[in-house]
Motif scaffolding. Structure first.
Motif, mmCIF file in Angstrom:
data_model
loop_
_atom_site.group_PDB
_atom_site.id
_atom_site.type_symbol
_atom_site.label_atom_id
_atom_site.label_comp_id
_atom_site.label_asym_id
_atom_site.label_seq_id
_atom_site.Cartn_x
_atom_site.Cartn_y
_atom_site.Cartn_z
ATOM 1 N N SER A 230 0.916 -1.103 0.018
ATOM 2 C CA SER A 230 -0.039 -0.008 -0.140
ATOM 3 C C SER A 230 0.829 0.997 -0.075
ATOM 4 O O SER A 230 1.907 1.230 0.679
ATOM 5 N N PRO A 231 0.337 2.358 -0.616
ATOM 6 C CA PRO A 231 1.120 3.619 -0.700
ATOM 7 C C PRO A 231 1.522 3.970 0.823
ATOM 8 O O PRO A 231 0.726 3.894 1.685
ATOM 9 N N TRP A 232 2.685 4.469 1.273
ATOM 10 C CA TRP A 232 3.185 5.029 2.439
ATOM 11 C C TRP A 232 3.033 6.531 2.417
ATOM 12 O O TRP A 232 3.802 7.287 2.319
ATOM 13 N N TRP A 233 1.695 6.967 2.854
ATOM 14 C CA TRP A 233 1.641 8.539 3.015
ATOM 15 C C TRP A 233 1.711 8.976 4.314
ATOM 16 O O TRP A 233 1.324 8.471 5.307
ATOM 17 N N VAL A 234 2.629 10.118 4.468
ATOM 18 C CA VAL A 234 2.749 10.540 5.835
ATOM 19 C C VAL A 234 2.884 12.073 5.834
ATOM 20 O O VAL A 234 3.178 12.754 4.612
ATOM 21 N N ASP A 235 3.019 12.766 6.927
ATOM 22 C CA ASP A 235 3.197 14.246 7.226
ATOM 23 C C ASP A 235 4.418 14.492 7.934
ATOM 24 O O ASP A 235 4.843 15.498 8.106
ATOM 25 N N SER A 236 4.723 13.155 8.831
ATOM 26 C CA SER A 236 5.917 13.205 9.568
ATOM 27 C C SER A 236 6.681 11.982 9.472
ATOM 28 O O SER A 236 5.875 10.940 9.050
ATOM 29 N N LEU A 237 7.940 12.077 9.304
ATOM 30 C CA LEU A 237 8.557 10.902 8.995
ATOM 31 C C LEU A 237 9.771 10.674 9.984
ATOM 32 O O LEU A 237 10.698 11.682 10.047
#
Length: 109
Positions: free
Chosen positions: A44-51
């Motif tokens: 699944s696509p790995w979408w984040v706003d923090s990493l």
């Protein structure tokens, strides 16, 4: 400053050789993780706003420049940000009337 144009697909490499962990956060956008340590993301696509970028890690990320403004990209460990681990994404044609520096009286952390 990282200048972008609305509609750009922006690809960024984040490498951490600091000896400390850096929870990186881009305001105003979500990023897609393309790879971690040279290994392509799968499933699944790995979408984040923090990493959370550990020492020795390298991430390749991408985001769509679809939210015009001037946006901060910084370490969420605030002492690290205060020490300078901060950048800005600025859209072509966007400016601000605000000034920084001692002469202006606007000296953020």
């Amino acid at each position: 400053m990282f200048p972008v144009r609305e509609g750009d697909v922006v690809r960024v490499t984040i490498s951490n050789a600091s000896g400390e962990v850096h929870p990186m956060h881009l305001h105003g956008h979500h990023v897609l993780v393309l790879s971690r340590n040279g290994v392509a993301a799968t499933g699944s696509p790995w979408w984040v706003d923090s990493l959370n970028v550990e020492h020795g890690e390298t991430y390749e990320i991408a985001f769509l420049a679809d939210n015009p403004g001037i946006w901060m990209d910084h370490c969420h460990n605030l002492p690290h940000a205060a020490e300078g681990l901060v950048a800005h994404v600025v859209y072509d044609g966007v400016s601000t009337p605000f000034l920084l520096g001692h002469d202006t009286g606007n000296v953020p952390e």
